[in-house]
Every structure is written in structure tokens, then in C-alpha cells.
Write an enzyme that holds these catalytic residues in place. Structure first.
Site, PDB file in Angstrom:
ATOM      1  N   HIS A  72     -34.396 -70.317 -45.635  1.00 49.43           N
ATOM      2  CA  HIS A  72     -34.691 -71.752 -45.646  1.00 49.43           C
ATOM      3  C   HIS A  72     -35.811 -72.068 -44.664  1.00 49.43           C
ATOM      4  CE1 HIS A  72     -31.074 -73.718 -47.784  1.00 49.43           C
ATOM      5  NE2 HIS A  72     -31.324 -72.529 -48.281  1.00 49.43           N
ATOM      6  N   TYR A 201     -28.783 -83.082 -43.013  1.00 50.33           N
ATOM      7  CA  TYR A 201     -28.030 -83.602 -41.874  1.00 50.33           C
ATOM      8  C   TYR A 201     -28.057 -85.121 -41.992  1.00 50.33           C
ATOM      9  CZ  TYR A 201     -28.011 -79.007 -39.577  1.00 50.33           C
ATOM     10  OH  TYR A 201     -27.784 -77.695 -39.267  1.00 50.33           O
ATOM     11  N   PRO A 292     -21.126 -77.359 -33.535  1.00 51.69           N
ATOM     12  CA  PRO A 292     -21.832 -76.660 -34.626  1.00 51.69           C
ATOM     13  C   PRO A 292     -23.082 -77.369 -35.154  1.00 51.69           C
ATOM     14  CG  PRO A 292     -19.837 -77.692 -35.445  1.00 51.69           C
ATOM     15  CD  PRO A 292     -19.825 -77.873 -33.963  1.00 51.69           C
ATOM     16  N   LYS A 296     -25.630 -72.757 -33.892  1.00 54.72           N
ATOM     17  CA  LYS A 296     -26.074 -71.754 -32.927  1.00 54.72           C
ATOM     18  C   LYS A 296     -25.036 -70.729 -32.486  1.00 54.72           C
ATOM     19  CE  LYS A 296     -30.241 -72.861 -32.506  1.00 54.72           C
ATOM     20  NZ  LYS A 296     -30.970 -72.028 -33.431  1.00 54.72           N
ATOM     21  N   TYR A 384     -34.250 -74.915 -33.544  1.00 60.54           N
ATOM     22  CA  TYR A 384     -33.384 -74.656 -34.696  1.00 60.54           C
ATOM     23  C   TYR A 384     -33.589 -73.242 -35.244  1.00 60.54           C
ATOM     24  CZ  TYR A 384     -30.605 -75.799 -38.826  1.00 60.54           C
ATOM     25  OH  TYR A 384     -29.628 -75.821 -39.792  1.00 60.54           O
TER      26      TYR A 384
HETATM   27  C1  PHB Z   1     -22.740 -74.069 -42.348  1.00 62.80           C
HETATM   28  O1  PHB Z   1     -23.343 -73.819 -43.402  1.00 62.80           O
HETATM   29  O2  PHB Z   1     -21.588 -73.707 -42.160  1.00 62.80           O
HETATM   30  C2  PHB Z   1     -23.433 -74.837 -41.288  1.00 62.80           C
HETATM   31  C3  PHB Z   1     -24.755 -75.175 -41.448  1.00 62.80           C
HETATM   32  C4  PHB Z   1     -25.404 -75.891 -40.453  1.00 62.80           C
HETATM   33  C5  PHB Z   1     -24.723 -76.274 -39.321  1.00 62.80           C
HETATM   34  C6  PHB Z   1     -23.398 -75.931 -39.151  1.00 62.80           C
HETATM   35  C7  PHB Z   1     -22.748 -75.199 -40.132  1.00 62.80           C
HETATM   36  O3  PHB Z   1     -25.366 -76.998 -38.377  1.00 62.80           O
END
Ligand code: PHB
Ligand code: APR
Length: 390
Positions: A72, A201, A292, A296, A384
Site C-alpha cells: 500500500h 482512517y 493500534p 506500530k 507511518y
Molecule cells: C489492521 O489491519 O489490523 C490494522 C490496520 C491499521 C491500523 C491498525 C490495525 O492502524
């Protein structure tokens, strides 16, 4: 039994460490409380930084990742009903993240370690660590009703947040720094193709939501909920409706499918300083937890064990204690950068109970700045995808 490094915990940190040590000709034994099936099926996060991917490749454990990992190059930040793309790769000289479930990383590392003759004890009960103040530490545990004793030079505490190793550090020399957030994440795994190409997000007045994925046919989605929320209150219907509300925007419709798994995780930031006592070294979730939102946790664990493997190899080669004395400070520099980033993402994107209009306006201004200023977007992007390892 004797080994050079006794590793407690067969999560990403413990298994990766065992591989790294093996590459340097150092012997290790891994002791894990759970069964192999349990560890390989535990659904966790799934975002790998470039550095983590590179290391898995270097170790020759990337067959599954190269086949199924999804690269990605951007993420979307959604607020006020509009999604804004952060072009991560463009802003970071081509760096990217790869989506590949943590349990697959664990499965691949376990398989490769066992194939190379590595020793992993699963279903080990009553694991105890002693003698870390001496040159002869030991790890004792029970398997198949037998008490075993593992003599070693070094103990690696890779046993996660609820493990036993952190408590071996004497309370007087240990500093625990912690923040609990007034919310948790309800996460689902669903048998439905992801509705968008990139992670979304979403900031919403009803709370944060995240659309992620695991494969072209499996979606992973999250909702901010009260940390004490009862999962029984969340029917599949309610979950899909809430996701659709919070993630609504003009360029997509959320596709629904059977929910395969759901759980609620509390959110916290946590650091144990220092990460070493005598011959005991903590790595991964045993030493620190991040919320989360920045994706990270696994990546930070991998960085710790990379530093630890290097320190252990230097110690065997030179006999000098310097690599051990610098382990904690080297790890904690990155730990605190990642703590800040994860706290910042969490603060920017969630709805905080008790926040008044002033704080809400500040949050909105921060979001507008991140998507409107290339400098601010680059700050998000470089953290990120993962800052370079020092
Ligand atoms: C996930 O795909 O589990 C995931 C993706 C992004 C995040 C946290 C978890 O910030
Ligand atoms: N004895 C032996 N093993 C133990 C003990 C114990 N007393 N306590 C816990 N364990 C095992 C757990 O069963 C688990 O398999 O240690 C392992 C720790 O693994 P993780 O919790 O996955 O932690 P870590 O390897 O540091 O990986 C960090 O995991 O929790 C996620 O978000 C986190 O992605 C990050 C990653």
C-alpha cells in the site's frame, strides 16, 4: 538442557529473535505458554513497515509475504464526510507498507524455525525466570507434566504485555510509564472483499472507525467503543450500520459480509524503562504497548529484537558488556518516537468523552493541517511507513 539464549514467548518478537540469532551462529530455545495452533490463529494487526518486510526477506522467510502481501502506497483520512489521500510513497521517496496478517508472520517464522532444526516448546506451563543477576540464568517450565530446566547465558523476555519477564526486573530500578485511553476498539474480520483500495482512517462525531483488509476477499474493520463495552451488545447488524455511518463518504459504499471474528481491545500506551536487568532483556510488547492507531506494535517488536540480536552477537564476539549496557537506550529512542506518533494519531482521530468545543476545534484544525500541508502530511507519512533504523 542448555542453550545460549533462552527466549520466553513465541510471538513475532521471540520467533524473529531466534531466526536472527541462528543467522549469527547463536543457539536459542523458545518457550511458549500457548499451543502452536492458538498462536498461529490469534488475529492481530497486519501492517508491516518497509524495514520489517526487508528483514523477513533477508532471513528467507518471505515466501508467503511475497505471494500474499499487499503493498500500500497511501492511506485515506476521512473527516466531515470527505476522504483525503496521504500519498505515503510519494512523500517518503518510495517507501510503502505491506498488509499481511500478524498470525501469518508467526506461522511462517515458526515453520521456518522448526524446519531449520530450531527448538520451540509449546504449551509450557509455570514458566519462571531466575538467576539473571548472575552469569548463569535459568528458565524453568512444565511440559507434558515434566518440570524442565533450561540453563543459558541470556534470557530474552519476549512474552508480551501479560508475560512474566517484566516482573523479574526489581521494582526499585524499574520505571513504568502509562496512559490509558477512555475507549477501546471493536475489531471484526469479515468475509467480504474490501470496499476501498487503501486503508481509511475515519474521524466521526460518533467515534473513530477504520477500514482495513487482510486479502482481496477478507476485510478487517474497527470501531471506537467504550473500553468496558460488552461485545454481546453488538449484533452484526449494529456493527455494519455503525461502520456505514462513521465511514460514509462520496466515493464508496461499504460492502457487508459474514463476520468471522469479533473482539474488543482496550487502548493504552505503556513503556517499561529500562528494558534490561542483568542478563534479562525485554523486547516487544513485554516492554511497551502502543495504541493500534499508528499500526506500530509488531514493527517496534521487530526493531527491538534486531538490536538485541546484534548486541548478543557483539557480546559473544568481544566479551565486552558495552553492547548490553547500550541495548535499552538504543531501543527506547525508537520506542518513544513511535509512542509519540501512536499517541498523536490516536488523539487526532478519536472522539474523547469530555472534550469540549475548544478541543474539538483543535482536533479539526490538526486534521485540516495534515491533509493540507505537504510538510505535515510528510510527518505522518514518514512515521507511518517507518523511520529508517539507526
Ligand atoms: C489492521 O489491519 O489490523 C490494522 C490496520 C491499521 C491500523 C491498525 C490495525 O492502524
Ligand atoms: N511464558 C511463555 N510464553 C508466554 C508467557 C509465559 N509466561 N506469557 C505470554 N507468553 C507468550 C504469549 O502466548 C505470546 O505468544 O508470549 C508471546 C508474546 O507474543 P505477542 O503478545 O505477540 O508479543 P510480541 O512478540 O512482543 O509481538 C508484538 O504483538 O500484541 C501484538 O500489537 C502487538 O503486534 C504487536 C506484537
Amino acid at each position: 538442557m542448555r542453550t545460549q539464549v533462552a527466549i520466553v514467548g513465541a510471538g513475532p518478537a521471540g520467533l524473529m529473535l531466534s531466526h536472527l540469532l541462528h543467522r549469527s551462529g547463536i543457539d536459542s530455545v523458545v518457550v511458549e505458554r500457548r499451543s502452536r495452533e492458538y498462536v498461529e490463529q490469534r488475529v492481530r494487526a497486519g501492517v508491516l513497515e518497509q524495514g520489517t518486510v526487508d528483514l523477513l526477506r533477508e532471513l528467507g522467510v518471505s515466501e508467503g509475504l511475497d505471494r500474499e502481501g499487499l503493498v500500500h502506497r497511501g492511506i485515506e483520512l476521512l473527516f466531515d464526510g470527505t476522504a483525503h489521500r496521504i500519498p505515503m510513497s510519494d512523500l517518503t521517496g518510495g517507501r510503502a507498507i505491506t498488509i499481511y496478517g500478524q498470525q501469518h508472520v508467526v506461522r511462517d517464522l515458526t515453520e521456518a524455525r522448526l524446519a531449520a532444526g530450531g527448538q520451540i516448546y509449546f504449551e509450557a506451563d509455570d514458566v519462571a525466570v531466575s538467576g539473571v543477576d548472575t552469569a548463569a540464568p535459568r528458565v524453568t517450565f512444565t511440559v507434558d507434566g515434566r518440570r524442565e530446566e533450561l540453563l543459558c547465558d541470556i534470557v530474552a523476555g519476549c512474552d508480551g504485555f501479560h508475560g512474566v519477564c517484566r516482573d523479574v526486573l526489581p521494582g526499585s530500578g524499574r520505571h513504568l510509564l502509562e496512559r490509558e485511553y477512555p475507549f477501546g476498539w471493536l475489531g471484526i474480520l469479515a468475509a467480504v472483499p474490501p470496499s476501498a483500495d487503501e486503508l481509511i482512517y475515519g474521524h466521526h462525531e460518533r467515534g473513530f472507525a477504520l477500514a482495513s483488509l487482510r486479502s482481496p476477499t477478507i476485510s478487517r474493520l474497527y470501531l471506537q467503543v467504550d473500553p468496558h463495552e460488552d461485545l454481546a451488545n453488538w449484533s452484526d447488524r449494529r456493527i455494519w450500520d455503525e461502520l456505514a455511518t462513521r465511514l460514509a463518504h462520496d466515493r464508496w459504499t461499504l460492502a457487508e459480509g459474514p463476520i468471522l471474528e469479533k473482539s474488543i481491545t482496550p487502548m493504552r500506551s505503556f513503556v517499561c524503562e529500562p528494558m534490561r536487568h542483568g542478563r534479562l532483556f525485554l523486547a516487544g510488547d513485554a516492554a511497551h504497548i502502543v495504541p493500534p492507531t499508528g499500526a506500530k506494535g509488531l514493527n517496534l517488536a521487530v526493531h527491538d529484537v534486531y538490536v538485541l540480536a546484534e548486541a548478543v552477537a557483539d557480546w559473544y564476539r568481544t566479551g565486552s558488556d558495552t553492547p548490553f549496557d547500550t541495548y535499552s537506550a538504543r531501543c527506547l529512542r525508537r520506542v518513544w518516537r513511535v509512542q509519540h506518533f501512536s499517541w498523536w494519531m490516536t488523539s487526532m482521530l478519536h472522539r474523547f468523552p469530555g472534550h469540549d468545543a475548544f478541543e474539538q476545534r483543535l482536533q479539526r484544525s490538526q486534521l485540516e493541517y495534515v491533509v493540507g500541508s505537504p510538510a505535515a502530511a510528510t510527518t505522518l507519512a514518514e512515521n507511518y511507513v517507518g523511520l529508517p533504523w539507526s
